[in-house]
Scaffold this motif. Structure first.
Motif, PDB file in Angstrom:
ATOM      1  N   MET A  16       0.820  -1.195   0.000  1.00 43.20           N
ATOM      2  CA  MET A  16       0.000   0.000   0.000  1.00 43.20           C
ATOM      3  C   MET A  16       0.871   1.270   0.000  1.00 43.20           C
ATOM      4  N   LYS A  17       2.032   1.201   0.658  1.00 37.91           N
ATOM      5  CA  LYS A  17       2.933   2.356   0.682  1.00 37.91           C
ATOM      6  C   LYS A  17       3.385   2.720  -0.725  1.00 37.91           C
ATOM      7  N   LYS A  18       3.654   1.695  -1.536  1.00 40.01           N
ATOM      8  CA  LYS A  18       4.103   1.951  -2.902  1.00 40.01           C
ATOM      9  C   LYS A  18       3.028   2.685  -3.695  1.00 40.01           C
ATOM     10  N   VAL A  19       1.782   2.304  -3.494  1.00 35.00           N
ATOM     11  CA  VAL A  19       0.665   2.955  -4.203  1.00 35.00           C
ATOM     12  C   VAL A  19       0.579   4.417  -3.799  1.00 35.00           C
ATOM     13  N   ILE A  20       0.716   4.692  -2.523  1.00 34.91           N
ATOM     14  CA  ILE A  20       0.657   6.068  -2.042  1.00 34.91           C
ATOM     15  C   ILE A  20       1.821   6.880  -2.607  1.00 34.91           C
ATOM     16  N   ILE A  21       3.002   6.276  -2.660  1.00 32.64           N
ATOM     17  CA  ILE A  21       4.170   6.967  -3.211  1.00 32.64           C
ATOM     18  C   ILE A  21       3.980   7.256  -4.700  1.00 32.64           C
ATOM     19  N   VAL A  22       3.486   6.275  -5.446  1.00 38.34           N
ATOM     20  CA  VAL A  22       3.257   6.469  -6.887  1.00 38.34           C
ATOM     21  C   VAL A  22       2.202   7.549  -7.107  1.00 38.34           C
ATOM     22  N   PHE A  23       1.110   7.498  -6.340  1.00 39.35           N
ATOM     23  CA  PHE A  23       0.064   8.510  -6.491  1.00 39.35           C
ATOM     24  C   PHE A  23       0.587   9.895  -6.118  1.00 39.35           C
TER      25      PHE A  23
END
Length: 163
Positions: A1-8
């Motif tokens: 989930m952290k990766k998704v937040i970083i990408v967004f």
């Protein structure tokens, strides 16, 4: 989930930066981001399909839960990438740029046979002859391209872009 937040967050920062500092050419980078998301989505889809096929074969031979987790992650990544691609389409609408507050250079809504149509009018002198530019089909706007590429013509003609 952290990766998704970083990408967004990176996507959001990129689009805000484009809007604030590079508005005249932001649409080029915006559509570059869109096609990047598209290519990544297609690669992810192929990976997900191949992994699913491998998982189905592994189920026949023996049970393996690692592949199932990879498929779930890949499916989630695919959804995120497609969502970013759709968000990029919406964000790119903010990059339509018409310089100046000149009332002669404006996007205008006109009613033709009961439907609302949109035109852009670009000129330096309203007595110049008119060139009517008809964009090549549904699904995209040529407002930015005509503004960028027809700039020299505006000195001698009134350019009307009918979307």
């Amino acid at each position: 989930m952290k990766k998704v937040i970083i990408v967004f967050a990176a996507w959001l920062i990129a689009n805000v930066t484009l809007y604030l500092f590079f508005i005249e050419s932001a649409y080029k980078i915006s559509w570059g981001l869109f096609f990047t998301w598209l290519v990544l989505s297609l690669i992810n889809l192929v990976f997900m399909l191949l992994t699913s096929l491998l998982w189905a074969l592994m189920l026949i031979v023996r049970r393996d839960t690692k592949l199932r987790k990879r498929i779930a992650k890949s499916a989630f990544s695919f959804v995120v990438l497609v969502s970013l691609m759709l968000l990029q389409i919406v964000a790119s609408e903010q990059f339509v740029y018409l310089p100046g507050d000149n009332s002669m250079n404006d996007i205008k809504a006109v009613e033709i046979n009961g439907t609302t149509q949109y035109i852009t009018v670009r000129m330096t002198d309203e007595t110049n002859p008119v060139i009517l530019f008809l964009a090549g089909g549904p699904g995209g706007s040529q407002v930015q391209a005509t503004r960028e590429h027809f700039g020299l013509l505006e000195e001698h003609f009134t350019i009307i872009n009918w979307e």
